[in-house]
Design a protein around this motif. Structure first.
Motif, PDB file in Angstrom:
ATOM      1  N   GLY A   1       5.537  -3.371   6.400  1.00  0.00           N
ATOM      2  CA  GLY A   1       4.706  -2.844   7.315  1.00  0.00           C
ATOM      3  C   GLY A   1       3.600  -2.013   6.838  1.00  0.00           C
ATOM      4  N   SER A   2       4.113  -1.202   5.890  1.00  0.00           N
ATOM      5  CA  SER A   2       3.031   0.049   5.272  1.00  0.00           C
ATOM      6  C   SER A   2       1.792  -0.729   4.445  1.00  0.00           C
TER       7      SER A   2
ATOM      8  N   ASP B   1      -1.165  -2.090  15.350  1.00  0.00           N
ATOM      9  CA  ASP B   1       0.013  -2.366  14.383  1.00  0.00           C
ATOM     10  C   ASP B   1       1.157  -2.629  15.375  1.00  0.00           C
TER      11      ASP B   1
END
Ligand SMILES: Cc1ncc(COP(=O)(O)O)c(C=O)c1O
Length: 447
Positions: free
Chosen positions: A116-117, A256
């Motif tokens: 995810g980062s 996101d």
């Protein structure tokens, strides 16, 4: 600890520096998970627990899915790695097509990352690259939101808004980032679904555009539902208003969806659930049911076209100077393709949607417990705020430990318990999660 149980503890716990952990207290009193099957986990003492948070929101299809294991094993036997730069293998293209079918609007271009980062970091870079390609190189400011979580790279940390994550690294954060306020208002203490009030919080973006020049802002990034901070559900009309303000100023909207993606809200993505299409969307976690790291960035066709068309580099040179050694590696792709099959064959998003009211009713039934200060929920995710004790975070962690002892595992953040059951849960499993939460929270209150 009995000698039999001790065999499940490695010789030394000293060398592994654990992420996001209180290493010292963990090592005095470890909680090691040894087995996982379906909705249950077993710890090193042989104790069986129900998984109340799908790991870290990442195993909604249950633990130990044979279809995924077999797909990965088969892939590794055939092709274990191939470099992803100017080369490839069929699977990553097949997966991109399948993901693009499920994303809303023309979010049809799929960039693979590791987690995810890195998906968020990639989204930030793509936004910058897009504006440069359009001749708008002056657009470099980003807008995040208080209490947002987007991961732990420098860019992702900077646009995030969870104070402890940010303040320790304040000296090295990305320049040009502003934050709009979070949407949690005092009247949102016990709310099921979307709050009626608070859409006007979106006007914060208009204010930043006025103060700094909308023409200087590259993108605004939000989680459709802020997950890691404890399920802050967008007020009705809020996301739509953000979209309108972005459109007015030419600001890209990034959702996101690392937590909200792949069915958590009851739709494939929060974007569809709330009827707002972003320009860029990130996902990770459930993409592979959490078994192999993978992040994904879905991008509108027009953004891809602008970046690739603007490139005047010679043949063989990248249009976008960005990528990872592990972008779309075969094992992760195989896991993700098997996950796509399960989503389709078991109509998983519908299943999550149908179970949501039952889960949320159960969660809100805990309102009568004295130490519970607030409960919020949407789809198959919820947050329970525990009244603060002495210092922030202490009550949350102590409650987590009592719940763990009562047989339900999840994550606490500060004084909030993060609950996100697996989509394969039947009603009896939801009942078990709620009953064990009640026991654990009550035992904490008595302690
Ligand atoms: C919304 C969101 N974005 C990004 C991340 C970072 O993902 P990862 O831990 O895979 O890097 C997370 C992790 O919880 C998240 O919830």
């Amino acid at each position: 600890m009995s000698s039999q149980n001790r065999t499940n503890i490695p010789n030394s716990l000293n060398e592994h520096w654990m992420p996001f952990s209180d290493n010292k207290s963990f090592k005095k009193n470890p909680r090691l998970i040894t087995d996982a099957k379906g909705v249950y986990l077993t710890n090193h003492e042989g104790k069986k627990m129900i998984d109340g948070s799908s790991g870290l929101f990442c195993n909604p299809l249950g633990h130990g899915r044979r279809e995924i294991t077999e797909a990965v094993t088969k892939q590794l036997d055939k092709l274990d790695y191939c470099q992803p730069f100017n080369q490839g293998f069929g699977g990553s293209f097949e997966l991109a097509t399948r993901i693009a079918k499920k994303t809303p609007g023309d979010l049809n271009k799929i960039f693979y990352t590791i987690c995810g980062s890195t998906a968020v970091e990639t989204a930030i870079k793509i936004a910058v690259a897009y504006h440069r390609a359009k001749g708008d190189g002056h657009r470099f400011k980003f807008v995040g939101r208080e209490r947002g979580y987007h991961g732990m790279n420098i860019g992702a940390t900077t646009v995030g808004g969870m104070i402890n994550n940010v303040k320790a690294f304040a000296s090295i954060l990305m320049p040009g980032v502003q934050h709009i306020r979070h949407t949690h208002l005092p009247e949102h203490k016990f709310v099921k679904g979307q709050p009626e009030t608070g859409a006007d919080m979106a006007e914060d973006l208009e204010r930043l555009a006025t103060n700094f020049g909308g023409e200087n802002i590259a993108a605004c990034i939000v989680e459709p539902i802020a997950g890691s901070t404890g399920t802050l559900v967008p007020p009705k009309g809020y996301l739509k208003r953000l979209r309108e303000i972005c459109d007015k100023h030419g600001i890209l909207l990034i959702f996101d969806e690392v937590i909200t993606g792949w069915g958590r809200t009851g739709s494939a993505f929060g974007a569809q659930e709330f009827g707002v299409t972003p320009d860029i969307m990130t996902m990770a976690k459930a993409t592979t049911n959490g078994v192999i790291p993978m992040g994904v960035v879905a991008v509108k066709d027009g953004i891809y076209d602008a970046v690739t068309d603007a490139s005047s580099a010679p043949e063989g040179a990248p249009e976008l100077f960005h990528g990872y050694t592990y972008s779309g590696i075969p094992a992760a792709v195989a896991a993700a393709l098997a996950v796509q099959d399960i989503f389709d064959n078991e109509d998983i998003f519908k299943r999550a949607k149908e179970m949501s009211p039952y889960f949320q009713d159960g969660l809100h039934s805990l309102k009568d417990l004295d130490v519970v200060k607030g409960i919020r929920s949407y789809g198959m995710m919820g947050g329970i705020d525990i009244k603060m004790k002495d210092k922030p975070g202490k009550a949350g962690f102590q409650t987590f430990k009592h719940c763990y002892d009562a047989g339900v595992n999840f994550k606490s953040t500060g004084d909030t318990l993060i609950i996100a059951p697996q989509f394969i849960c039947e009603k009896k499993h939801i009942d078990e999660i709620i009953e064990k939460l009640r026991t654990g929270i009550s035992n904490y209150a008595k302690s």
